[in-house]
Design a protein around this motif. Structure first.
Motif, PDB file in Angstrom:
ATOM      1  N   GLN A   2       0.856  -1.189   0.000  1.00 59.27           N
ATOM      2  CA  GLN A   2       0.000   0.000   0.000  1.00 59.27           C
ATOM      3  C   GLN A   2       0.892   1.239   0.000  1.00 59.27           C
ATOM      4  N   LEU A   3       0.592   2.137  -0.931  1.00 58.05           N
ATOM      5  CA  LEU A   3       1.328   3.388  -1.031  1.00 58.05           C
ATOM      6  C   LEU A   3       0.389   4.539  -0.716  1.00 58.05           C
ATOM      7  N   GLN A   4       0.868   5.446   0.087  1.00 51.51           N
ATOM      8  CA  GLN A   4       0.047   6.586   0.487  1.00 51.51           C
ATOM      9  C   GLN A   4       0.819   7.872   0.207  1.00 51.51           C
ATOM     10  N   ALA A   5       0.342   8.623  -0.771  1.00 55.17           N
ATOM     11  CA  ALA A   5       0.982   9.894  -1.114  1.00 55.17           C
ATOM     12  C   ALA A   5       0.336  11.029  -0.346  1.00 55.17           C
ATOM     13  N   SER A   6       1.141  12.006   0.005  1.00 57.38           N
ATOM     14  CA  SER A   6       0.631  13.164   0.729  1.00 57.38           C
ATOM     15  C   SER A   6       1.519  14.369   0.459  1.00 57.38           C
ATOM     16  N   GLY A   7       1.035  15.532   0.880  1.00 58.34           N
ATOM     17  CA  GLY A   7       1.842  16.739   0.783  1.00 58.34           C
ATOM     18  C   GLY A   7       1.414  17.722  -0.283  1.00 58.34           C
ATOM     19  N   GLY A   8       0.432  17.346  -1.089  1.00 56.79           N
ATOM     20  CA  GLY A   8      -0.028  18.253  -2.122  1.00 56.79           C
ATOM     21  C   GLY A   8      -0.750  19.456  -1.537  1.00 56.79           C
ATOM     22  N   GLY A   9      -0.991  20.435  -2.392  1.00 53.18           N
ATOM     23  CA  GLY A   9      -1.686  21.621  -1.926  1.00 53.18           C
ATOM     24  C   GLY A   9      -1.671  22.708  -2.973  1.00 53.18           C
ATOM     25  N   LEU A  10      -2.146  23.866  -2.572  1.00 49.31           N
ATOM     26  CA  LEU A  10      -2.189  25.036  -3.447  1.00 49.31           C
ATOM     27  C   LEU A  10      -1.027  25.955  -3.089  1.00 49.31           C
ATOM     28  N   VAL A  11      -0.195  26.241  -4.080  1.00 53.36           N
ATOM     29  CA  VAL A  11       0.954  27.124  -3.870  1.00 53.36           C
ATOM     30  C   VAL A  11       1.016  28.122  -5.004  1.00 53.36           C
ATOM     31  N   GLN A  12       1.875  29.107  -4.834  1.00 55.49           N
ATOM     32  CA  GLN A  12       2.068  30.100  -5.875  1.00 55.49           C
ATOM     33  C   GLN A  12       3.287  29.752  -6.713  1.00 55.49           C
ATOM     34  N   ALA A  13       3.320  30.264  -7.906  1.00 53.17           N
ATOM     35  CA  ALA A  13       4.473  30.056  -8.775  1.00 53.17           C
ATOM     36  C   ALA A  13       5.734  30.523  -8.067  1.00 53.17           C
ATOM     37  N   GLY A  14       6.772  29.700  -8.174  1.00 56.22           N
ATOM     38  CA  GLY A  14       8.025  30.011  -7.521  1.00 56.22           C
ATOM     39  C   GLY A  14       8.185  29.389  -6.154  1.00 56.22           C
ATOM     40  N   ASP A  15       7.094  28.902  -5.595  1.00 53.65           N
ATOM     41  CA  ASP A  15       7.142  28.282  -4.271  1.00 53.65           C
ATOM     42  C   ASP A  15       7.738  26.878  -4.333  1.00 53.65           C
ATOM     43  N   SER A  16       7.944  26.325  -3.157  1.00 54.70           N
ATOM     44  CA  SER A  16       8.439  24.955  -3.018  1.00 54.70           C
ATOM     45  C   SER A  16       7.409  24.103  -2.287  1.00 54.70           C
ATOM     46  N   LEU A  17       7.495  22.813  -2.513  1.00 55.05           N
ATOM     47  CA  LEU A  17       6.581  21.869  -1.881  1.00 55.05           C
ATOM     48  C   LEU A  17       7.260  20.508  -1.867  1.00 55.05           C
ATOM     49  N   THR A  18       7.043  19.764  -0.813  1.00 53.99           N
ATOM     50  CA  THR A  18       7.609  18.417  -0.730  1.00 53.99           C
ATOM     51  C   THR A  18       6.492  17.394  -0.590  1.00 53.99           C
ATOM     52  N   LEU A  19       6.489  16.442  -1.487  1.00 49.06           N
ATOM     53  CA  LEU A  19       5.540  15.338  -1.425  1.00 49.06           C
ATOM     54  C   LEU A  19       6.199  14.151  -0.735  1.00 49.06           C
ATOM     55  N   SER A  20       5.376  13.393  -0.053  1.00 52.27           N
ATOM     56  CA  SER A  20       5.837  12.178   0.605  1.00 52.27           C
ATOM     57  C   SER A  20       4.985  11.012   0.161  1.00 52.27           C
ATOM     58  N   CYS A  21       5.582   9.853   0.164  1.00 48.48           N
ATOM     59  CA  CYS A  21       4.849   8.629  -0.150  1.00 48.48           C
ATOM     60  C   CYS A  21       5.337   7.547   0.795  1.00 48.48           C
ATOM     61  N   SER A  22       4.450   7.079   1.637  1.00 45.93           N
ATOM     62  CA  SER A  22       4.821   6.034   2.582  1.00 45.93           C
ATOM     63  C   SER A  22       4.318   4.686   2.089  1.00 45.93           C
ATOM     64  N   ALA A  23       5.066   3.652   2.381  1.00 48.39           N
ATOM     65  CA  ALA A  23       4.741   2.315   1.912  1.00 48.39           C
ATOM     66  C   ALA A  23       4.580   1.355   3.065  1.00 48.39           C
ATOM     67  N   SER A  24       3.715   0.392   2.866  1.00 44.28           N
ATOM     68  CA  SER A  24       3.537  -0.661   3.862  1.00 44.28           C
ATOM     69  C   SER A  24       3.219  -1.954   3.145  1.00 44.28           C
ATOM     70  N   GLY A  25       3.473  -3.058   3.798  1.00 48.47           N
ATOM     71  CA  GLY A  25       3.098  -4.344   3.257  1.00 48.47           C
ATOM     72  C   GLY A  25       4.223  -5.106   2.596  1.00 48.47           C
ATOM     73  N   ARG A  26       5.369  -4.486   2.424  1.00 50.23           N
ATOM     74  CA  ARG A  26       6.508  -5.154   1.802  1.00 50.23           C
ATOM     75  C   ARG A  26       7.754  -4.381   2.181  1.00 50.23           C
ATOM     76  N   ALA A  27       8.890  -5.079   2.165  1.00 52.64           N
ATOM     77  CA  ALA A  27      10.145  -4.395   2.455  1.00 52.64           C
ATOM     78  C   ALA A  27      10.343  -3.263   1.458  1.00 52.64           C
ATOM     79  N   PHE A  28      10.297  -2.043   1.955  1.00 54.08           N
ATOM     80  CA  PHE A  28      10.361  -0.875   1.084  1.00 54.08           C
ATOM     81  C   PHE A  28      11.653  -0.835   0.296  1.00 54.08           C
ATOM     82  N   SER A  29      12.722  -1.294   0.898  1.00 52.56           N
ATOM     83  CA  SER A  29      14.032  -1.217   0.246  1.00 52.56           C
ATOM     84  C   SER A  29      14.126  -2.108  -0.987  1.00 52.56           C
ATOM     85  N   THR A  30      13.147  -2.973  -1.200  1.00 54.92           N
ATOM     86  CA  THR A  30      13.164  -3.840  -2.378  1.00 54.92           C
ATOM     87  C   THR A  30      12.407  -3.219  -3.554  1.00 54.92           C
TER      88      THR A  30
END
Length: 125
Positions: A2-30
């Protein structure tokens, strides 16, 4: 997996944003992990991909120098740091993962087995 993405939103041009995606159910490093996006009325496109150990990465031309993909295997999370955002970056961003031990970096969405639900990034001008 299961992958869960987050961090989206409304920003202005020139801004920064960081998205995250967390994983479960399997060794992520694989998992090879990638970020894709789909803008309204457009096809899904690859944004960035990182190998299992983050020693190899791929970036689409339109994000080179602005976006950085990274992962923390201890936290089962992959990140997409986005800077100097443009209105053309407006899209739903998806994280994807694949368990195959590949010698190449897969950049086609069809090469990924697991997908997150997407997070919307809106960049206003």
């Amino acid at each position: 997996v299961q992958l869960q993405a987050s961090g989206g939103g409304l920003v202005q041009a020139g801004d920064s944003l960081t998205l995250s995606c967390s994983a479960s159910g399997r060794a992520f490093s694989t998992l090879i992990m990638g970020w894709f996006r789909q803008a309204p009325g457009k096809e899904r496109e690859v944004v960035a991909v990182t190998s299992r150990s983050n020693d190899r990465t791929y970036y689409a031309e339109f994000v080179k120098g602005r976006f950085t993909i990274s992962r923390d295997n201890a936290k089962n999370t992959v990140y997409l740091q986005m800077s100097t955002l443009k209105p053309s970056d407006t899209a739903v961003y998806f994280c994807a993962g694949d368990p195959r031990d590949l010698r190449w970096i897969p950049i086609a969405g069809s090469e990924y087995r697991y997908w997150g639900q997407g997070t919307l990034v809106t960049v206003s001008s």
